[in-house]
Design an enzyme around this catalytic site. Structure first.
Site, PDB file in Angstrom:
ATOM      1  N   LYS A  58      38.016 -42.339  47.072  1.00 40.39           N
ATOM      2  CA  LYS A  58      38.095 -40.993  47.652  1.00 40.39           C
ATOM      3  C   LYS A  58      38.872 -41.038  48.960  1.00 40.39           C
ATOM      4  O   LYS A  58      38.741 -41.990  49.741  1.00 40.39           O
ATOM      5  CB  LYS A  58      36.686 -40.447  47.870  1.00 40.39           C
ATOM      6  CG  LYS A  58      36.625 -38.989  48.293  1.00 40.39           C
ATOM      7  CD  LYS A  58      35.188 -38.519  48.423  1.00 40.39           C
ATOM      8  CE  LYS A  58      35.080 -37.080  48.870  1.00 40.39           C
ATOM      9  NZ  LYS A  58      33.673 -36.628  49.015  1.00 40.39           N
ATOM     10  N   SER A 135      32.339 -32.458  46.672  1.00 38.84           N
ATOM     11  CA  SER A 135      33.709 -32.526  47.147  1.00 38.84           C
ATOM     12  C   SER A 135      34.512 -33.684  46.530  1.00 38.84           C
ATOM     13  O   SER A 135      35.707 -33.787  46.740  1.00 38.84           O
ATOM     14  CB  SER A 135      33.695 -32.706  48.675  1.00 38.84           C
ATOM     15  OG  SER A 135      33.068 -33.936  49.033  1.00 38.84           O
ATOM     16  N   SER A 159      27.892 -34.305  46.748  1.00 32.64           N
ATOM     17  CA  SER A 159      29.326 -34.369  46.476  1.00 32.64           C
ATOM     18  C   SER A 159      29.744 -35.424  45.470  1.00 32.64           C
ATOM     19  O   SER A 159      30.907 -35.466  45.071  1.00 32.64           O
ATOM     20  CB  SER A 159      30.099 -34.590  47.785  1.00 32.64           C
ATOM     21  OG  SER A 159      30.014 -33.450  48.597  1.00 32.64           O
TER      22      SER A 159
END
Length: 503
Positions: A58, A135, A159
């Protein structure tokens, strides 16, 4: 599959699915092929896979060879001089970083649409563009579409688990403090947890074992003495072939999608068929968890993001920045942050103001403590961070449950087109089932469960994320139950004749 074949397959999928915008940056394909052709006799310690596996990271986790942008304009050119500890551990274990995945800016969002580089999306069964969750939506989509073997994300209020539920992969948030946060760009320090995406429970857990190490550079990393204490408590309980499964009654909310509710019931029946027992439990304070989270997390964010002013950190806006009526960096922050980040900074600054801190921030902290205590009261296993855990031998394990089973998200993934008119409050509601475990720092994993359409058509139904939540530190137990659920789902699919797995 050989190392080179694996890399070629991932590279092919990266090209095929590039329109989904799962990645912000990718490594040079030629370099990845060269890495894959190295001596495959090498095996790293503490890991069950050969070193050529590709893993995605990420884009709020620092890497020294790729930009770390947090999907924000203000950090679009930032290149870290070092790797985050979790990236170092993966490289030492032999993994190859495939690239950096797209996300909601600074991890703030539930659908991965708040990105300077464009929205992450996934394709529905009818070709409609659906939300990938947020997210960490890019990491989830990358695993789902075979663009990498596994991926790292971060989970602050859900997330990792929410994107896993929406895309039909496994998403695991370990207990807070087990995996290092050093080199992870902070959103809310007391919540942020590195999480893992995988195609199945075993692959996900193997990566967790690789990363589950004390890091002296991270002040929130559990020290070795506490880790030893947790392992001894788990060993005292030993492996149980039958688990007591808790059903949180308050999670059966009116807004729960009928398909999600029926899949939740199906999962409970499947676990019961494996010999586990079902027990209703009450967690009344968790209904306030979402409100408390959206006071506490923005408050921490407003403090953490103050340094991105174009002077200390971040890209500076062109031209004069500030006027006699404004602060020096007003233009930089106004242009650099997206609308959702600015909204949360303002919310956090308000709740920390002198006039509001007692009515909002302090009250939210009290709710957080009540939520933690409520979880401790329903679990049969003690919280190893509390002093009463020393009397573990006296705990009556029949008075509580081993894990909780509930939906990960209240709905199926919505179409991206429907999000244009969605209010921020509606978006925040997606976290209603994931936030309570985040407030308490508990381990939780989302497992995809196939829902067969009621008309018995030969078309596959939707994947629904079912969440397994356990007591703090008992991550292995959570993953064992998740594996049982995964096995039961596969056995049920064999009986019904439907396939299970990523589309």
């Amino acid at each position: 599959m050989s190392g080179l074949q694996h890399v070629k397959s991932c590279l092919s999928n990266q090209k095929k699915w590039s329109h989904l915008k799962a990645f912000i940056s990718l490594h040079d394909p030629t370099k990845l092929r060269v890495d894959a052709e190295r001596d495959c006799d090498y095996h790293a310690p503490h890991h069950m896979y050969p070193y050529w596996r590709l893993i995605a990271i990420k884009d709020n986790i620092c890497t020294k060879d790729l930009l770390t942008t947090t999907a924000s304009r203000i950090l679009k050119d930032f290149k870290s001089p070092y790797d985050a500890t979790v990236v170092e551990q993966l490289r030492d274990a032999g993994f190859i970083v495939a690239g950096k995945t797209n996300m909601d800016e600074f991890g703030m969002g539930s659908h991965s649409v708040h990105s300077f580089f464009g929205s992450v999306k996934q394709e529905g069964l009818n070709g409609e563009e659906l939300s990938a969750g947020g997210s960490s939506g890019g990491s989830a989509v990358a695993v789902k579409t075979g663009q990498c073997f596994a991926a790292l994300g971060t989970d602050t209020g859900g997330s990792v688990r929410l994107p896993a539920a929406y895309t039909g992969v496994v998403g695991f948030k370990p207990s807070y403090g087990l995996l290092s946060r050093w080199g992870v760009i902070a959103y809310a320090n007391s919540f942020d947890t590195v999480g893992i995406f995988g195609a199945d429970v075993d692959e996900t857990y193997s990566i967790f074992e690789t990363l589950d190490r004390h890091d002296p550079k991270d002040p929130t990393s559990l020290p070795p003495s506490t880790r030893t204490r947790i392992r001894s408590l788990v060993a005292c309980r030993g492996y149980q072939p039958r688990w007591r499964i808790g059903i949180p009654l308050e999670y059966n909310i009116a807004e729960l999608d009928p398909i999600v509710r029926s899949t939740w019931l199906k999962s409970l029946r499947l676990l019961q068929s494996k010999g586990h027992t079902l027990h209703p439990v009450s967690l009344p304070t968790t209904r306030h968890a979402l409100s408390a989270y959206y006071i506490l997390a923005p408050a921490e964010a407003s403090s953490n993001l103050a340094k991105y002013d174009g002077v200390r950190f971040g890209t500076r806006a062109d031209g004069p920045d500030g006027t006699p009526e404004s602060v020096l960096f007003a233009k930089t922050r106004g242009q650099g942050f997206g609308v959702e980040v600015k909204r949360r900074i303002l919310l956090g600054a308000f709740s920390l103001s002198a006039d509001s801190i007692d009515n909002y921030f302090i009250q939210a902290q009290k709710i957080r403590r009540l939520v933690q205590r409520e979880f401790d009261n329903v679990f049969s296993l003690p919280n190893p961070l509390l002093e009463e855990s020393d009397s573990f031998a006296e705990v009556d394990v029949e008075k509580g449950v081993d894990v909780l089973i509930c939906p990960t998200a209240p709905t199926l993934p919505p179409p991206l087109s429907s999000l244009r008119d969605q209010s921020p409050l509606d978006a925040y509601m997606n976290d209603v089932f994931t936030v309570p475990a985040s407030l308490a720092g508990l381990p939780a994993v989302s497992v995809p469960v196939q829902h067969i359409k009621e008309d018995s058509s030969p078309t596959l139904g939707e994947h629904v994320g079912i969440q397994v939540i356990g007591q703090y530190g008992h991550d292995t137990l959570v993953m064992n139950v998740a594996r049982d659920l995964e096995d039961a789902v596969c056995e049920d699919a064999d009986r019904t004749g439907f396939e299970v797995g990523p589309l």
